[in-house]
Design a protein around this motif. Structure first.
Motif, short mmCIF file in Angstrom:
data_model
loop_
_atom_site.label_atom_id
_atom_site.label_comp_id
_atom_site.label_asym_id
_atom_site.label_seq_id
_atom_site.Cartn_x
_atom_site.Cartn_y
_atom_site.Cartn_z
N CYS A 1 0.83 -1.21 0.00
CA CYS A 1 0.00 0.00 0.00
C CYS A 1 0.86 1.26 0.00
CB CYS A 1 -0.93 0.00 1.21
SG CYS A 1 -2.27 -1.20 1.12
N MET A 2 2.05 1.17 0.61
CA MET A 2 2.95 2.32 0.65
C MET A 2 3.40 2.70 -0.76
SD MET A 2 4.15 4.34 2.99
CE MET A 2 5.42 5.56 3.31
N PHE A 3 3.53 1.70 -1.65
CA PHE A 3 3.84 2.01 -3.05
C PHE A 3 2.83 3.02 -3.59
CE2 PHE A 3 5.57 -2.58 -3.85
CZ PHE A 3 6.72 -2.27 -3.15
N GLY A 4 1.55 2.70 -3.38
CA GLY A 4 0.49 3.53 -3.94
C GLY A 4 0.36 4.88 -3.28
N THR A 5 0.45 4.94 -1.95
CA THR A 5 0.29 6.23 -1.25
C THR A 5 1.42 7.18 -1.62
OG1 THR A 5 1.43 5.42 0.74
CG2 THR A 5 -0.97 5.20 0.68
N ALA A 6 2.64 6.66 -1.73
CA ALA A 6 3.79 7.50 -2.06
C ALA A 6 3.70 8.03 -3.48
CB ALA A 6 5.09 6.71 -1.87
N ILE A 7 3.32 7.17 -4.43
CA ILE A 7 3.19 7.61 -5.82
C ILE A 7 2.11 8.68 -5.94
CG2 ILE A 7 2.39 6.89 -8.13
CD1 ILE A 7 3.81 4.19 -7.61
N THR A 8 0.97 8.44 -5.30
CA THR A 8 -0.14 9.39 -5.37
C THR A 8 0.28 10.77 -4.89
OG1 THR A 8 -1.74 7.61 -4.99
CG2 THR A 8 -2.51 9.85 -4.63
N GLU A 9 0.99 10.81 -3.76
CA GLU A 9 1.40 12.10 -3.19
C GLU A 9 2.59 12.71 -3.92
OE1 GLU A 9 3.51 13.86 0.88
OE2 GLU A 9 2.54 11.91 0.95
N LEU A 10 3.68 11.96 -4.04
CA LEU A 10 4.95 12.56 -4.43
C LEU A 10 5.13 12.71 -5.94
CD1 LEU A 10 7.25 10.83 -1.80
CD2 LEU A 10 6.34 13.16 -1.77
N PHE A 11 4.64 11.75 -6.73
CA PHE A 11 4.75 11.92 -8.18
C PHE A 11 3.95 13.14 -8.62
CE2 PHE A 11 2.57 11.40 -12.26
CZ PHE A 11 3.67 11.47 -13.11
N THR A 12 2.72 13.23 -8.14
CA THR A 12 1.87 14.35 -8.54
C THR A 12 2.49 15.68 -8.14
OG1 THR A 12 -0.05 12.92 -8.18
CG2 THR A 12 -0.48 15.28 -8.43
N GLY A 13 3.00 15.77 -6.90
CA GLY A 13 3.61 17.00 -6.42
C GLY A 13 4.84 17.40 -7.20
N GLN A 14 5.70 16.42 -7.50
CA GLN A 14 6.95 16.74 -8.16
C GLN A 14 6.76 17.13 -9.63
OE1 GLN A 14 11.34 16.73 -7.61
NE2 GLN A 14 9.51 17.28 -6.53
N TRP A 15 5.70 16.60 -10.28
CA TRP A 15 5.51 16.82 -11.70
C TRP A 15 4.40 17.80 -12.04
CZ3 TRP A 15 7.28 15.00 -16.57
CH2 TRP A 15 8.51 14.34 -16.50
N ILE A 16 3.76 18.38 -11.03
CA ILE A 16 2.57 19.19 -11.29
C ILE A 16 2.87 20.38 -12.19
CG2 ILE A 16 2.70 20.81 -9.32
CD1 ILE A 16 -0.44 18.88 -10.34
N ASP A 17 4.04 21.00 -12.02
CA ASP A 17 4.39 22.17 -12.84
C ASP A 17 4.59 21.78 -14.30
OD1 ASP A 17 5.06 24.96 -13.22
OD2 ASP A 17 7.13 24.32 -13.45
N VAL A 18 5.19 20.62 -14.53
CA VAL A 18 5.42 20.14 -15.90
C VAL A 18 4.10 19.74 -16.54
CG1 VAL A 18 6.52 18.34 -17.30
CG2 VAL A 18 7.77 19.37 -15.39
N LEU A 19 3.24 19.03 -15.80
CA LEU A 19 2.01 18.47 -16.38
C LEU A 19 0.93 19.51 -16.64
CD1 LEU A 19 1.68 15.19 -14.26
CD2 LEU A 19 2.65 15.45 -16.56
N LEU A 20 0.85 20.54 -15.79
CA LEU A 20 -0.24 21.50 -15.90
C LEU A 20 0.20 22.90 -16.33
CD1 LEU A 20 -2.47 20.56 -12.81
CD2 LEU A 20 -2.73 19.85 -15.19
N ARG A 21 1.48 23.07 -16.66
CA ARG A 21 1.99 24.39 -17.00
C ARG A 21 1.26 24.99 -18.20
NH1 ARG A 21 7.78 24.12 -18.77
NH2 ARG A 21 8.05 23.28 -16.68
N ASN A 22 0.89 24.14 -19.17
CA ASN A 22 0.21 24.65 -20.36
C ASN A 22 -1.31 24.67 -20.21
OD1 ASN A 22 2.98 23.64 -21.37
ND2 ASN A 22 2.19 24.82 -23.10
N VAL A 23 -1.80 24.18 -19.06
CA VAL A 23 -3.23 24.22 -18.78
C VAL A 23 -3.58 25.49 -18.01
CG1 VAL A 23 -5.14 23.02 -17.65
CG2 VAL A 23 -3.33 21.70 -18.77
#
Length: 423
Positions: free
Chosen positions: A214-236
């Motif tokens: 379960c830690m795999f999933g909780t960490a990905i949900t929190e940290l991947f989204t946070g670290q990549w949010i500027d790249v993924l939504l910059r053009n939105v």
């Protein structure tokens, strides 16, 4: 523990975690700038960002194995020197490989902090483990808020990313000074007299293995989204980095008020609600624009707020014989999962962009094109749809976690009733 200064040790731990989180917040803010300055594509940026995440589990797992032997003080002294070296190497980076190795050093430092400070906090506060872990870990989103604001405003006034990275030296030097002079206790497991063999045997408990997955999933949900949010939504949106700031500010507030929430709902109840809100927040982030994105950021922040510290608190409270190794395996598993996911999704994002460009188009050529050129506009339009598609692909993870944590809630409830009946 009469000669142990509990307050100063806790403050030093929070400052060490602050450096860890500043590295995430500032890196999220400068990731696009690094790509421009050093001509790096999303796959290379994903590899650099992922390096911090697999440097972390490397350190946290090794640190967890040796912390009972060499002591928490020695580990935190090592973290200080790794942080110092990684920050300086980043400031003077000249390209992909220097950024790769500097990020690796910072990742190792971050993991070493986690390896020592999680067992330190549970040792200092044995009667309030989950609550104090939440208070300690509020400095992770807190540092990301500070880091993203530093990056946002420094960039606005054309202050270079090297200066932004250099701000991390201030808390690094302070926590290094504190830990070099303070006396540390032994870990809780050593103090309780639990043998090393008993600790390792406890790691095979099916409940512990379930929590690792379960830690795999909780960490990905929190940290991947946070670290990549500027790249993924910059053009939105023009405020992609501020979305991360809003999310993490919600996390700071939530963790600060963790005690009554954890007491009322129990750790398993908190995890179920967290998974539901995380899924709802990601859905809004992947299907919205304008101000609705900020609503999604608030809901997402409420969702991921308690994930990391409550996962650790659950293990510390219900599986105490796993000791420091158990806590650090949880942290290492989470960061390792994020590192793998980041590299995979960086490549997936590039593939999404290529699929939206004309046939046989070179992503490198389009990335190098002027923003107001036809190629530049085509790439910008491709990013508008590709970023949310990556977020939508990640949405499946908190949905699965909702089912898993609901099952855990009823399992622990049944176990509690069985214990009461037996008693």
């Amino acid at each position: 523990m009469n000669s142990i200064n509990r307050n100063q040790l806790f403050i030093g731990s929070c400052l060490a975690l602050l450096v860890t989180s500043l590295s995430f917040g500032i890196r999220a803010g400068i990731l696009g700038k690094l790509g421009t300055d050093f001509n790096l594509n999303a796959t290379q940026l994903g590899t650099i960002a992922a390096t911090a995440f697999w440097g972390f589990p490397l350190a946290v797992i090794i640190g967890g194995l040796v912390v009972d032997v060499i002591g928490m003080k020695r580990l935190l002294e090592m973290a200080f020197f790794f942080h110092l070296g990684g920050i300086l190497l980043t400031i003077f980076a000249g390209g992909f490989w220097s950024l790769f190795f500097s990020t690796l050093l910072i990742g190792i430092a971050n993991g070493t902090v986690e390896a020592a400070c999680n067992p330190l906090v549970t040792t200092l506060y044995p009667d309030k483990k989950t609550t104090k872990l939440n208070h300690f870990h509020l400095w992770f989103p807190g540092g990301i808020v500070i880091g993203t604001l530093i990056s946002f405003y420094f960039s606005k006034f054309n202050i270079g990313w090297q200066v932004q990275v250099g701000t991390m030296l201030i808390p690094t030097l302070i926590y290094g000074f504190l830990f070099l002079k303070l006396k540390f206790p032994v870990t809780e497991r050593v103090a309780a007299g639990v043998s090393t063999s008993e600790m390792y045997k406890s790691l095979g408990n099916p409940l512990f293995l379930f929590m690792i997955i379960c830690m795999f999933g909780t960490a990905i949900t929190e940290l991947f989204t946070g670290q990549w949010i500027d790249v993924l939504l910059r053009n939105v949106t023009d405020n992609a980095l501020l979305i991360l700031t809003v999310t993490t500010l919600v996390m700071v507030i939530g963790r600060g008020f963790a005690e009554p929430i954890v007491h009322r709902l129990s750790p398993t109840g908190v995890l179920v609600i967290s998974a539901v809100l995380s899924a709802a927040g990601l859905y809004l982030l992947g299907h919205s624009s304008g101000n609705t994105l900020f609503a999604g950021a608030i809901i997402f922040g409420m969702g991921v707020c308690f994930f990391w510290p409550t996962m650790l608190g659950f293990v510390a409270e219900y599986l105490p014989k796993t000791g420091a190794v158990g806590l650090n395996l949880m942290g290492g598993a989470g960061m390792f999962a994020v590192s793998v996911y980041m590299m995979f999704m960086g490549k997936f994002y590039d593939e999404k962009l290529i699929a939206k460009l004309p046939a046989n188009a070179s992503l490198a050529d389009y990335s190098a094109a002027a923003p107001d050129s036809e190629m530049g506009k085509a790439l910008a339009q491709a990013k508008v749809t590709a970023g949310p598609e990556i977020i939508n692909a990640t949405l499946i993870i908190p949905i699965i976690l909702t089912v898993a944590f609901t099952g855990l809630y009823f399992y622990m409830r049944g176990k509690s009733k069985q214990t009461l009946t037996t008693a």
